[in-house]
Design an enzyme around this catalytic site. Structure first.
Site, short mmCIF file in Angstrom:
data_model
loop_
_atom_site.label_atom_id
_atom_site.label_comp_id
_atom_site.label_asym_id
_atom_site.label_seq_id
_atom_site.Cartn_x
_atom_site.Cartn_y
_atom_site.Cartn_z
N GLU A 191 -1.58 -1.45 -4.75
CA GLU A 191 -2.85 -0.75 -4.94
C GLU A 191 -2.67 0.38 -5.95
O GLU A 191 -1.66 1.09 -5.94
CB GLU A 191 -3.34 -0.17 -3.61
CG GLU A 191 -4.75 0.37 -3.69
CD GLU A 191 -5.30 0.71 -2.33
OE1 GLU A 191 -6.27 0.06 -1.92
OE2 GLU A 191 -4.75 1.62 -1.68
N ASP B 144 -2.15 1.11 7.20
CA ASP B 144 -1.45 0.87 5.94
C ASP B 144 -0.99 -0.58 5.83
O ASP B 144 -1.06 -1.18 4.75
CB ASP B 144 -0.25 1.82 5.81
CG ASP B 144 -0.70 3.27 5.84
OD1 ASP B 144 -1.27 3.73 4.84
OD2 ASP B 144 -0.50 3.93 6.87
N ASP C 174 0.87 -1.18 0.00
CA ASP C 174 0.00 0.00 0.00
C ASP C 174 0.91 1.23 0.00
O ASP C 174 1.42 1.63 1.04
CB ASP C 174 -0.90 -0.01 1.23
CG ASP C 174 -1.86 1.17 1.26
OD1 ASP C 174 -2.24 1.66 0.18
OD2 ASP C 174 -2.22 1.61 2.38
#
Length: 175
Positions: free
Chosen positions: A76, A148, A16
């Protein structure tokens, strides 16, 4: 890049990306079975210049990749918001997050935030609390130290669920 194996256990890292905190999560997947391996985040100091922060993210991810030896990676996709400068900077962190596994010869898949949420929670507009709750069910040994890191585990889970269709798609196009 290494080919995406369709059978057997596979170690996956989810990433992420972020300039303040880049989350990472490593799982093993075999069929529908998911096993938690590790998670954490790379947190460069805020007072560093952008180039040094990007370097710190790269070095941190390279260390994680070296330690945990994933076979596949998932990142992502960037969420575009109203602040163009922030979006561009996030894109730079995302570039580093994609480069690090690629430098280890690891294939990198990309997933939209809504696809991650829909895969893990069942709804594309789930909040972080819902993701955390599902992580406790899917990976009971995981205790992510940050949102995160939790998001990175969710990205890895998403890849575990979608990797076979990704492998078949790559095979069809001859990659």
């Amino acid at each position: 890049m290494t080919a995406l194996p369709i059978r057997g256990p596979v170690r996956i890292i989810g990433i992420d990306p972020g300039l303040r905190r880049t989350g990472w999560g490593v799982i093993e997947a075999e069929g529908n079975r998911l096993i938690y391996v590790a998670c954490g985040s790379v947190e460069p100091p805020d007072d560093l210049p952008l180039s040094s922060r990007l370097l710190a993210i790269h070095e941190g991810l390279a260390s994680v990749l070296s330690d945990h030896k994933p076979m596949e990676a998932a990142v992502e996709q960037t969420f575009v918001n109203k602040d163009g400068v922030a979006t561009l900077k996030l894109g730079q962190a995302r570039g580093v997050a994609m480069l690090a596994p690629a430098m280890f010869g690891i294939s990198v898949a990309e997933y939209a935030p809504n696809q991650v949420k829909k895969t893990v929670v069942g709804a594309g507009h789930a909040d972080k609390q819902q993701i955390a709750m599902m992580l406790k069910i899917l990976l009971p040994k995981a205790e992510p130290p940050s949102a995160d890191a939790a998001d990175a585990l969710a990205i890895a889970i998403t890849h575990a669920h979608h990797r076979q269709s990704t492998a078949l798609r790559l095979k069809v196009v001859g990659v």
